[in-house]
Design an enzyme around this catalytic site. Structure first.
Site, short mmCIF file in Angstrom:
data_model
loop_
_atom_site.label_atom_id
_atom_site.label_comp_id
_atom_site.label_asym_id
_atom_site.label_seq_id
_atom_site.Cartn_x
_atom_site.Cartn_y
_atom_site.Cartn_z
N SER A 128 2.34 3.78 -7.36
CA SER A 128 2.04 2.41 -7.71
C SER A 128 2.85 1.48 -6.82
CB SER A 128 2.39 2.15 -9.19
OG SER A 128 2.36 0.77 -9.49
N GLY A 137 -1.82 6.43 -2.47
CA GLY A 137 -2.92 6.28 -3.40
C GLY A 137 -4.00 5.37 -2.84
N HIS A 138 -3.59 4.26 -2.24
CA HIS A 138 -4.55 3.35 -1.60
C HIS A 138 -5.23 4.03 -0.40
CE1 HIS A 138 -1.76 0.25 -3.43
NE2 HIS A 138 -2.94 -0.16 -3.86
N LEU A 191 0.80 -1.22 0.00
CA LEU A 191 0.00 0.00 0.00
C LEU A 191 0.84 1.28 0.00
CD1 LEU A 191 -2.79 -1.02 2.55
CD2 LEU A 191 -2.69 -1.42 0.08
N HIS A 192 0.28 2.31 -0.61
CA HIS A 192 0.89 3.63 -0.65
C HIS A 192 -0.22 4.66 -0.46
CE1 HIS A 192 -0.72 3.72 -4.73
NE2 HIS A 192 -0.07 2.59 -4.98
N GLY A 205 -8.96 3.27 -7.94
CA GLY A 205 -8.16 4.40 -8.37
C GLY A 205 -8.22 4.61 -9.88
N LYS A 263 -5.77 5.40 -11.73
CA LYS A 263 -4.55 4.95 -12.41
C LYS A 263 -4.81 3.73 -13.28
CE LYS A 263 -1.27 2.52 -10.58
NZ LYS A 263 -1.03 1.50 -11.64
N GLN A 284 -9.26 -0.82 -16.10
CA GLN A 284 -9.81 -1.73 -15.11
C GLN A 284 -11.09 -1.17 -14.49
OE1 GLN A 284 -7.45 -3.89 -11.85
NE2 GLN A 284 -8.30 -2.15 -10.73
#
Length: 282
Positions: free
Chosen positions: A185, A36-37, A33-34, A147, A149, A153
């Site tokens: 990412s 963004g998550h 996780l980063h 997300g 990104k 998807q």
């Protein structure tokens, strides 16, 4: 924060909240996780009474065994980040729990799965559809958060929800970026600091191309310029750069509606494959 590894135990816990008429928000992840998550978790907290996160590196969406093997995993760090973010439930199943017995089910998304990521990663979106369907069935969330990104998807999952009649509100959260524009990412963990800096060319190309199109340059010209930019870089290899309609993710030659037009890119650096995108009306 409660953590579960077994489906039935998780379902029993979620039933308690459902009986209290609590709204459940789901954030599916593959871990590593980063921020963004965490931004997805934060948005889920705004929209839900109970925030649930799944951490599962799904083998059926990897067409490259080496990529699956090298995918970064750090469950202790992930759990610490989620606890600090105020997550309520975390599901961390083993592969045998999610794919007990055979798992030969295939899901087809038609044209949407045969372009861009689907073209370069055969079977990838069938695997995505399979695991997301499983998670939706297990959690039965009121809303789900993904997300931007992974834009293609997102539209695959939108189609899944629409055509299988999942009663789920889908939310797309804007991409979080590093200072040089590189999209956050999990795969960035495999890059050196120098590679991360050079990979900033990906977002630079997207931004310059979007501005050029909005100024009236032709899509053909913009794609040529992008290819020239990458040809000058010795470390970044461009896999694709396309301007597409988000309805089917096939390339277009002229823009009919900026709201449904996206610039999509995939490139490799240091044996790490990175993807990114920009909606034209950003």
């Amino acid at each position: 924060m409660n953590t579960f590894k077994k489906i039935e135990e998780l379902r029993a816990e979620l039933l308690k909240y459902r009986l209290e008429n609590k709204k459940i928000g789901l954030v599916p992840t593959m871990g590593a996780l980063h921020y963004g998550h965490i931004s997805l978790v934060e948005k889920a907290k705004e929209k839900s009474d109970v925030v649930a996160v799944s951490i599962f590196v799904n083998p059926t969406q990897f067409n490259n065994p080496e990529d699956l093997e090298k995918y970064p995993r750090n469950i202790e760090r992930d759990l610490d980040l989620l606890k600090k973010a105020g997550c309520d439930i975390v599901f961390t199943p083993e592969v045998t729990e999610m794919y007990a017995g055979s798992h030969d089910l295939k899901i087809s998304f038609g044209t949407l799965e045969n372009s861009l990521e689907g073209k370069f990663r055969p079977g990838h979106f069938s695997g995505v559809g399979q695991i997301v369907s499983k998670l939706f069935n297990i959690f039965q969330p009121h809303s789900a958060f993904f997300g931007q990104k992974d834009l293609q998807q997102f539209f695959i999952i939108k189609k899944l929800i629409d055509q299988l009649c999942f009663p789920i509100e889908l939310h797309m959260i804007p991409t979080k970026r590093e200072d040089n524009g590189l999209a956050m990412s999990s795969r960035n963990e495999r890059l050196t600091q120098e590679e991360k800096l050079e990979a900033g060319l990906i977002y630079q190309t997207l931004k310059q191309s979007a501005e050029a199109i909005l100024e009236g340059r032709s899509i053909h010209h913009v794609i040529e310029q992008a290819n020239e930019l990458f040809a000058k870089n010795e470390r970044l290899t461009l896999e694709y750069f396309e301007v597409v309609e988000t309805e089917n993710f096939t390339g277009i030659s002229t823009v009919s509606d900026p709201k449904t037009t996206a610039l999509c890119i995939a490139a490799e650096i240091g044996k790490v494959r990175l993807i990114d995108n920009l909606l034209l009306n950003y």
